[in-house]
Structures are given as structure tokens and as C-alpha cells.
Design an enzyme around this catalytic site. Structure first.
Site, mmCIF file in Angstrom:
data_model
loop_
_atom_site.group_PDB
_atom_site.id
_atom_site.type_symbol
_atom_site.label_atom_id
_atom_site.label_comp_id
_atom_site.label_asym_id
_atom_site.label_seq_id
_atom_site.Cartn_x
_atom_site.Cartn_y
_atom_site.Cartn_z
ATOM 1 C CG ASP A 132 -35.777 7.416 93.661
ATOM 2 O OD1 ASP A 132 -36.063 6.651 94.582
ATOM 3 O OD2 ASP A 132 -35.643 7.068 92.483
ATOM 4 C CB CYS A 187 -52.600 -4.239 103.929
ATOM 5 S SG CYS A 187 -51.481 -3.409 102.798
ATOM 6 C CB CYS A 193 -48.774 -7.217 96.585
ATOM 7 S SG CYS A 193 -48.841 -7.059 98.364
ATOM 8 C CB CYS A 213 -37.588 -6.904 93.562
ATOM 9 S SG CYS A 213 -38.688 -5.709 92.799
ATOM 10 C CB CYS A 240 -41.783 -5.498 87.995
ATOM 11 S SG CYS A 240 -43.125 -6.575 88.532
ATOM 12 C CB CYS A 247 -52.446 -2.723 95.106
ATOM 13 S SG CYS A 247 -52.947 -1.965 96.652
#
Ligand code: SF4
Ligand code: SF4
Length: 370
Positions: A132, A187, A193, A213, A240, A247
Site C-alpha cells: 500500500d 470488464c 460500478c 470517492c 466504501c 462487481c
């Protein structure tokens, strides 16, 4: 896969990683795209993304000895949300990844164990472990390593695992074989989404506007949440999950509802610093600090439309020590309306000497009680 790749793959799976891929370090093809992304201020308050961009684009610029990257994916659960009406029960919503121990800690531990296995296989080799370190480029390396595709929700998606995985990387000076096949894009014509994101943060072209977001607004943003976005937050108080939940590549949640996903808003509003520390010790939720979480809790209470929330908000407008929280409490009292809310706001207008709270109080009174 050569024998070294094989050994690393085995070690990673032994430590619980379900996705493992390898790529050679090179300049990322989308470097120009990210430079523009940063230049447009899209990182918002996420300064860490703009820090040392060179290193993120190509870690060889930090250490020229590095040659390859091992991309790893560690799975996490997305349990079922309790089957209750959050507006009636006044429950918030926390992103699934934030349940339990902070993943930064345990995934890093596991990735370091994989790096140690690499050191055993090739003594003296370099291994730098990241987790991250930058949501954007981490996904780029994962895509390069062929562990998934970059979905329209901007997550890495894998056909077997969906997107409920934490990503980690090990950069090394070893010349590892790159994973042969690039991952396809599955996709297709789906746009779920994009269509269901409450703030329209996702755009065609696999783009996300972080400043819209809810994840950014509830976690990274330190100051006030823009007024026009507050109603769209619903009851999300930390992150969120919507663009992942909708998805089709993600498994439907099963099992009993997990209460921790939907904590009581009035209970959270009552936490003092010590209570917050105790409740979220070792949890990713700590990142917002108490003031950030309670700011979000205040907004969710206002969004509930439930007059019972006034019983929590009105006393908080008087006793809450953080102006940031009081300001959002004022907004929420305005939304909920009623005699008690109005009285609390009128009192605060006279007594509260913080300019931001007075402004929100004035706005709440003018907008809702004029
Ligand atoms: Fe939209 Fe939520 Fe996904 Fe952010 S996390 S892009 S707000 S659906
Ligand atoms: Fe892709 Fe549809 Fe999943 Fe969005 S919801 S990431 S468009 S498959």
C-alpha cells in the site's frame, strides 16, 4: 516457471497469498498518464502519492540494482451486512477490508516472510517489501505481473478471486522470469460500478476522481467534507465497498451478518479519545483519528432522516470538543429539522466561538428553518 519462481510461488502460497506474479522492472507504460494525474491535483490530500513519484514510476531510479518485482495478493472476506434498516437502527457502514487487525501489519508480516524465503533461496539477494505504498502504481505492477486486470472500478480484478485482495510487492535484484501471459480484460460491456457509484467518482476510461470517492472523503480527507457531497455518503463512515460489491466478479457475501460492518452510530458518537483508542487499537480505522471518524458519523446520522438521531446530535453540538465534528453535527441537525434541533442550533450560534461551527450553524438555520 523456472525453479526460483516456483520456490517463491510456493513460499507465497504457504503464507496465504492466493495471487502471485512476476515482472521485470521497466518504465511503466502509463507514466505520462500518472504525471498528468498528479499535476491535475487528483491526489487531493494524499500527499504521499505525490512524494517521490520517480520511485513509484520505476523503483530502479531509487536503487539501480533492482531488476524484478513479485506481486502478491492476499485475500480478505467481504461478509454479509446485517439484515437491518440502517436508518431505523442508526447503523454506520465500514468497508470490509477494515474489519479485524490492520492489514498493513499482517500482510506486511507475511510478505516479509516470503522475502525471507527468497533470501534463503538466493543468499545475499536484495528484497524490498512494500504494501500500500501507493494505491495507483501498486495496481500497475500487479497488472504487469499478470495477476489480474485493471477493472473499470480501478481495482485489480482476478477471475477466480475478484478484487477482495490486498496487494503487496517485493522488489528484488534477481532476474526473475516474468509471468508469460498478460491478463485479459474481462470488464467487457459491464458498467455497473460506474453507474452505481453514489458520487460518480468513476469515469469511462478506467479513471477515478479520488476527490469524489467516499473512500477518500471518509479516510484521507482531514478537513470538512464538501457540503454537496455529504448527502451522497449515506451511512459510509470508513471507506466504501459499493463498486466492489456490485462487481459480478466478486463473490456474493454469505454467512450470518457481521455486526462490526455496521456499528451503532450513537455509540460511536459517544467515544472519547480513550474510548476511540481502545475500540480501534490495531485496526485500520485508526487512520481517520477520532475527529475524522466522528465527523463521518455525524454526517451519517444526518443522512439517516431519522428524528431519533437528534437525541445524539443535539448534546454533541454542545459537548463535543472538536470543532470539525461540531460543524458537521450542525449540518446534520439542520437536515433532520424539528424543534430540538433548531433550539440546539440557536444555542450554538450564540455560544460556540469557533468560526467554522458558527458558519455551519448559520447555514443550517438559514437553509432549513428560514
Ligand atoms: Fe464510488 Fe464508492 Fe467506488 Fe469510491 S469506493 S469509486 S465512492 S463506489
Ligand atoms: Fe468491470 Fe463491471 Fe466489475 Fe466495474 S462492475 S469492474 S465494469 S466487471
Amino acid at each position: 516457471m523456472n525453479s526460483l519462481n516456483h520456490r517463491i510461488d510456493e513460499a507465497a502460497r504457504r503464507h496465504g497469498f492466493v495471487l502471485v506474479g512476476f515482472s521485470r522492472l521497466r518504465e511503466l507504460p502509463r507514466e505520462a498518464f500518472y504525471r498528468e494525474w498528479l499535476a491535475n491535483g487528483r491526489a487531493g490530500e494524499m500527499d504521499y502519492l505525490a512524494r517521490e513519484p520517480e520511485r513509484r514510476f520505476d523503483p530502479r531510479r531509487l536503487d539501480p540494482r533492482l531488476r524484478s518485482v513479485i506481486s502478491l495478493g492476499y485475500p480478505y472476506e467481504s461478509p454479509r451486512v446485517p439484515d437491518v434498516d440502517w436508518r431505523i437502527e442508526l447503523r454506520g457502514r465500514i468497508a470490509s477490508y477494515a474489519l479485524g487487525e490492520d492489514y498493513h501489519r499482517y500482510v506486511l508480516r507475511k510478505a516479509r516472510a516470503v522475502a525471507a524465503a527468497l533470501g534463503e533461496a538466493r543468499p545475499g539477494s536484495l528484497a524490498r517489501v512494500y504494501i500500500d505504498t501507493g494505491p495507483v502504481l501498486e495496481r500497475e505492477w500487479a497488472r504487469e505481473a499478470g495477476i489480474g486486470w485493471f477493472g473499470k472500478n480501478t481495482n485489480i480484478l482476478n477471475r477466480e478471486r475478484g478484487s477482495y485482495v490486498f496487494l503487496a510487492e517485493i522488489f528484488t535484484d534477481l532476474e526473475l522470469d516474468a509471468t508469460a501471459e498478460p491478463y485479459g480484460d474481462y470488464c467487457g460491456t459491464c458498467r455497473r460500478c460506474l453507474d452505481l457509484c453514489p458520487t460518480q467518482a468513476l469515469a469511462d476510461g478506467y479513471l477515478m476522481e479520488p476527490r469524489l470517492c467516499i473512500s477518500y472523503l471518509t479516510i484521507e480527507l482531514r478537513g470538512p467534507i464538501p457540503v454537496e457531497l455529504r448527502p451522497k455518503l449515506g451511512n459510509w463512515i470508513f471507506g466504501c465497498d459499493i463498486c466492489q460489491e456490485v462487481c459480478p466478479w466478486n463473490p456474493a457475501p454469505n454467512g450470518p451478518g457481521n455486526d462490526q460492518l455496521a456499528p451503532s452510530l450513537p455509540e460511536l458518537m459517544k467515544l472519547d479519545e480513550e474510548g476511540f483508542r481502545r475500540r480501534f487499537r490495531g485496526s485500520a480505522v485508526k487512520r481517520t483519528k477520532r475527529r475524522g471518524l466522528l465527523r463521518n458519523v455525524a454526517v451519517a446520522l444526518g443522512n439517516s432522516g431519522n428524528p431519533e438521531a437528534v437525541a445524539t446530535l443535539a448534546p454533541a453540538l454542545e459537548s463535543e470538543p472538536e470543532p470539525l465534528v461540531r460543524a458537521h453535527v450542525a449540518w446534520s441537525l439542520g437536515r433532520l429539522g424539528g424543534v430540538t434541533a433548531r433550539r440546539a442550533l440557536e444555542k450554538a450560534r450564540i455560544r460556540d466561538d469557533d468560526p467554522s461551527v458558527r458558519r455551519e450553524t448559520d447555514d443550517a438555520l438559514a437553509t432549513n428553518f428560514a
